[in-house]
Design an enzyme around this catalytic site. Sequence first.
Site, PDB file in Angstrom:
ATOM      1  N   HIS A 192      63.719 103.920  51.213  1.00 14.06           N
ATOM      2  CA  HIS A 192      62.712 102.893  51.496  1.00 14.06           C
ATOM      3  C   HIS A 192      62.132 102.162  52.974  1.00 14.06           C
ATOM      4  O   HIS A 192      63.489 102.469  53.180  1.00 14.06           O
ATOM      5  CB  HIS A 192      62.621 101.578  49.350  1.00 14.06           C
ATOM      6  CG  HIS A 192      62.295 101.717  48.722  1.00 14.06           C
ATOM      7  ND1 HIS A 192      62.315 100.820  47.673  1.00 14.06           N
ATOM      8  CD2 HIS A 192      62.657 102.974  48.041  1.00 14.06           C
ATOM      9  CE1 HIS A 192      62.005 101.451  46.601  1.00 14.06           C
ATOM     10  NE2 HIS A 192      62.640 102.629  46.970  1.00 14.06           N
ATOM     11  N   GLU A 209      61.926  99.792  53.739  1.00  8.32           N
ATOM     12  CA  GLU A 209      62.149  98.622  54.620  1.00  8.32           C
ATOM     13  C   GLU A 209      63.462  98.688  54.362  1.00  8.32           C
ATOM     14  O   GLU A 209      64.247  98.818  55.848  1.00  8.32           O
ATOM     15  CB  GLU A 209      62.255  96.896  53.701  1.00  8.32           C
ATOM     16  CG  GLU A 209      60.961  96.548  53.065  1.00  8.32           C
ATOM     17  CD  GLU A 209      60.491  97.582  51.413  1.00  8.32           C
ATOM     18  OE1 GLU A 209      60.744  98.830  52.102  1.00  8.32           O
ATOM     19  OE2 GLU A 209      60.256  97.278  51.176  1.00  8.32           O
ATOM     20  N   CYS A 269      60.821  95.538  46.830  1.00  6.28           N
ATOM     21  CA  CYS A 269      61.246  95.956  45.209  1.00  6.28           C
ATOM     22  C   CYS A 269      62.369  94.964  45.289  1.00  6.28           C
ATOM     23  O   CYS A 269      63.106  94.241  46.431  1.00  6.28           O
ATOM     24  CB  CYS A 269      61.690  97.335  45.043  1.00  6.28           C
ATOM     25  SG  CYS A 269      62.708  97.783  45.983  1.00  6.28           S
ATOM     26  N   CYS A 278      65.106  96.090  47.692  1.00  4.87           N
ATOM     27  CA  CYS A 278      64.636  95.769  49.073  1.00  4.87           C
ATOM     28  C   CYS A 278      65.301  94.442  49.313  1.00  4.87           C
ATOM     29  O   CYS A 278      65.852  93.870  50.461  1.00  4.87           O
ATOM     30  CB  CYS A 278      63.347  96.335  49.969  1.00  4.87           C
ATOM     31  SG  CYS A 278      63.265  97.893  49.478  1.00  4.87           S
TER      32      CYS A 278
END
Length: 164
Positions: free
Chosen positions: A57, A59, A87, A90
Site C-alpha cells: 500500500h 503508506e 486501513c 497501514c
Amino acid sequence: MSDAIKQDESWMREALKLADYAESLGEVPVGAVVVLDGEVIGRGWNQPITGHDPTAHAEIIALRDAAERLENYRMPRAELFVTIEPCTMCAGAIVHSRVSRVVYGATEEKSGAVTSNCSLFSQPWLNHKVELTTGVLAQECSEKISNFFRRRREEKKAAKRSAS
C-alpha cells in the site's frame, strides 16, 4: 487560510501526484508522502497489483522509503500525508513507526481504520498516540478514487458485452 492549512494542502498535492502515478500503472490511485522538518523523506504509491504484494500500500511503501533514508524504522517527528484513510495494516505500521501525525484526504468507508470503521489510533492499549488531521483536499482525493472505480466498472461491463 492559515499557513498550516496551506502547507498540509501542499503536501497532499504531492501525495495526489503519486496517486496519479499509481493509476497510470493500473493500480488503485493512492499516494503517500512522509515529511520530516519540511522535507519529503518518503514517497509511496499503491503497488499491490504490479508488485504482487498485498502489503504494498502507498503508506507502507512511503514508510519503507523514509525508514531507509533515515536508517531507522522509527520516525517520531515525521508526518504522513495520504490521499485516503489508512486501513488496519497501514494504521498498525504507522503506530509502530512512531509517526507523529497522519493527514488524510478522503475517508474509506469500507476498510478505513482510523475514523470510518474503528479508531485504531485512539486505542488505550497502544503505546504511541498519533495526531490525526482528516479531510485535507477531501473532494479531490475522493473523486480520484471514485472516478477510478467507476471507470473499472464500466470497463468490466464493456468487456462482458464484447464477450457476449
